[in-house]
Scaffold this active site. Sequence first.
Site, PDB file in Angstrom:
ATOM      1  N   LYS A  76       0.804  -1.123  -0.098  1.00 50.90           N
ATOM      2  CA  LYS A  76       0.003   0.031  -0.121  1.00 50.90           C
ATOM      3  C   LYS A  76       0.864   1.185  -0.156  1.00 50.90           C
ATOM      4  O   LYS A  76       0.437   2.029  -0.812  1.00 50.90           O
ATOM      5  CB  LYS A  76      -0.945  -0.011   1.203  1.00 50.90           C
ATOM      6  CG  LYS A  76      -1.943  -0.941   1.088  1.00 50.90           C
ATOM      7  CD  LYS A  76      -2.911  -1.350   2.665  1.00 50.90           C
ATOM      8  CE  LYS A  76      -3.712  -2.319   2.313  1.00 50.90           C
ATOM      9  NZ  LYS A  76      -4.294  -2.881   3.436  1.00 50.90           N
ATOM     10  N   GLN A 120      -4.600  -1.978   9.710  1.00 49.61           N
ATOM     11  CA  GLN A 120      -4.414  -3.002   9.182  1.00 49.61           C
ATOM     12  C   GLN A 120      -5.142  -4.101  10.022  1.00 49.61           C
ATOM     13  O   GLN A 120      -4.950  -4.383  11.287  1.00 49.61           O
ATOM     14  CB  GLN A 120      -3.197  -3.208   8.797  1.00 49.61           C
ATOM     15  CG  GLN A 120      -2.858  -4.428   8.214  1.00 49.61           C
ATOM     16  CD  GLN A 120      -3.205  -4.420   6.526  1.00 49.61           C
ATOM     17  OE1 GLN A 120      -3.477  -3.433   6.082  1.00 49.61           O
ATOM     18  NE2 GLN A 120      -3.596  -5.633   6.154  1.00 49.61           N
ATOM     19  N   ASP A 145     -11.185   2.658   4.419  1.00 51.00           N
ATOM     20  CA  ASP A 145     -11.573   1.196   4.352  1.00 51.00           C
ATOM     21  C   ASP A 145     -13.191   0.988   4.187  1.00 51.00           C
ATOM     22  O   ASP A 145     -13.988  -0.012   3.657  1.00 51.00           O
ATOM     23  CB  ASP A 145     -11.333   0.487   5.656  1.00 51.00           C
ATOM     24  CG  ASP A 145     -10.173  -0.299   5.422  1.00 51.00           C
ATOM     25  OD1 ASP A 145      -9.742  -0.697   4.326  1.00 51.00           O
ATOM     26  OD2 ASP A 145      -9.366  -0.423   6.652  1.00 51.00           O
TER      27      ASP A 145
HETATM   28  N1  GUN Z   1      -6.600  -6.768   6.026  1.00 48.63           N
HETATM   29  C1  GUN Z   1      -6.485  -7.562   4.852  1.00 48.63           C
HETATM   30  N2  GUN Z   1      -7.280  -6.704   4.031  1.00 48.63           N
HETATM   31  C2  GUN Z   1      -7.507  -5.481   4.635  1.00 48.63           C
HETATM   32  C3  GUN Z   1      -8.029  -4.152   4.286  1.00 48.63           C
HETATM   33  O1  GUN Z   1      -8.803  -4.220   2.978  1.00 48.63           O
HETATM   34  N3  GUN Z   1      -8.059  -3.333   5.138  1.00 48.63           N
HETATM   35  C4  GUN Z   1      -7.590  -3.523   6.546  1.00 48.63           C
HETATM   36  N4  GUN Z   1      -7.730  -2.471   7.077  1.00 48.63           N
HETATM   37  N5  GUN Z   1      -7.192  -4.612   6.727  1.00 48.63           N
HETATM   38  C5  GUN Z   1      -7.082  -5.709   5.733  1.00 48.63           C
END
Ligand code: GUN
Length: 315
Positions: A76, A120, A145
């Site tokens: 990311k 995350q 998100d």
């Molecule tokens: N863990 C795995 N995929 C995601 C996501 O799209 N957002 C977040 N915050 N954690 C994740």
Amino acid sequence: MRYAYIADNTSLSLHFHTSRFTDFCMRKIDGKSVAAKVLERVGKDVSELQAKGITPGLAVVLVGEDPASKVYVGSKVRKCEELGIYSRKISLPVETTEAELRAVIAELNADSQISGILVQSPLPGDLRKIEDDIVEDIDPQKDVDGFHPINVAKLVMGDKTGFVPCTPAGCIELLKSEGVELSGKRAVVVGRSMIVGKPLASLLLNESCTVTIAHSRTADLAAVCREADLLLVGVGVPELVKKDAVKRGAYVIDVGINRVDDPSKKKGYRLVGDVAFDDAFSEAEAITPVPGGVGPMTIAMLMQNTVKAAKLQNG
Ligand code: GUN
């Protein structure tokens, strides 16, 4: 291109049945190329914002040392750099307390350099139990998100000022890239999670699909899936959906990414989806592969949400 022979005996004519060859094309949906197009658009938006003195910023909060989470967070941050989005990675030790984590979120909410905040998931240890509370601490206007209850409500209401969770948004983008007319289609979503199944069902409903949500307690899952013109699966069970669950000509979107042991591979495993690919490939009009289908879309939609957040916060 392959062709399927279809006997068309549904004609109302009483005198003859027609039969025809139709171009029935079974193909892979290339998530990488669709994601690249989304990212190109996002890159242009970033340049336009920068010309006005606005730089979108994403904060990614990682608690603990989960190896998979570290990889996700790294990609990311790298994608932000590629696009000219400011990024801040906040790595916190596994013993971080609830109060400490909440203080970090409060600081990010107040920081004008930060347009979007992502914590995350999964959080380690006891923090996992309060994940929902942590999400509710995030300013809904920075919740890229799309997990905050305000954004969940906006999605259900069809209010486009909210943020849509990245993976479901990516699934819809993939279907649209195929030129499928969504309105009026029978869509079956397998899985009822807050991250995939429920938001995906709302999005499909907003597109005027007729939506069924199937899940682990659904009786005769294959029969329900066979109704689907659009079959979208996100349950985390390797190759749960088999040939008998796919209607000929359906569009299949496989959200699953599962590791299964495979001694013939260097890493000792291979990645498979929630759909048995070869099975479904022979029936479907088009299907996403794993990897290379939905996966690349998630990060592209996150970048899109971050730019949307910067626009919202800057009028
Ligand atoms: N863990 C795995 N995929 C995601 C996501 O799209 N957002 C977040 N915050 N954690 C994740």
